[in-house]
Design a protein around this motif. Sequence first.
Motif, PDB file in Angstrom:
ATOM      1  N   GLU A  42       0.835  -1.203   0.000  1.00 30.67           N
ATOM      2  CA  GLU A  42       0.000   0.000   0.000  1.00 30.67           C
ATOM      3  C   GLU A  42       0.869   1.252   0.000  1.00 30.67           C
ATOM      4  O   GLU A  42       0.586   2.215  -0.702  1.00 30.67           O
ATOM      5  N   ASP A  43       1.921   1.248   0.783  1.00 35.10           N
ATOM      6  CA  ASP A  43       2.824   2.380   0.847  1.00 35.10           C
ATOM      7  C   ASP A  43       3.451   2.633  -0.517  1.00 35.10           C
ATOM      8  O   ASP A  43       3.566   3.783  -0.957  1.00 35.10           O
TER       9      ASP A  43
ATOM     10  N   GLU B 157       0.897   4.269  -2.776  1.00 34.45           N
ATOM     11  CA  GLU B 157       0.752   5.682  -2.413  1.00 34.45           C
ATOM     12  C   GLU B 157       1.936   6.493  -2.917  1.00 34.45           C
ATOM     13  O   GLU B 157       1.783   7.609  -3.416  1.00 34.45           O
TER      14      GLU B 157
END
Length: 172
Positions: free
Chosen positions: A141-142, A145
């Motif tokens: 997820e990081d 992003e």
Amino acid sequence: MTDHPKFPDLWDDPADAWSSRSPERAEFSQRRWVWEAMEPAERIQRLNGLAAWVKWLRNRHELHNEIPACWYRHPPVVERLTALYAGYVRTYMAPSPGRDHAEIEWIHALSSLLPQLKRPGCSGGHHDPPHRKRDQAAAGEDFEEFLQAQWPTTAPVTHPAEAEVAHLDPPL
């Protein structure tokens, strides 16, 4: 102590295993030291062969302080020793046409990998490395992003030398 390790019977003829161009040998050569691609029985056999070679290597090259006795418990060390072993077999057991300095290259490879083989925490006996605390889902997820909001994907297009060439007249 012998000059060369006693190689396990992993190949009928070590030189043939490296020089043969048959499709069967080519397929075998491509997967032969990918630990995850081996059946468990083959892993055990090859790990035993690697262990015999590592024992010889530690003695012959006086590497007791560089290669820990528990090397087999450290996957990164196993991978590097596997590469060194395969390179050793190619260099010393098979013809090396066009490689006049193959032995020197192998010794250089050994020297360059020694710092990565050392495990200071195991100098007095084996110690497991600390477990990394990493949530793979959060890391993914990081990364997503980062791709959406950070410099590599949001910066405007420019050329580093654009200001330097702006005042020059273009060629005719």
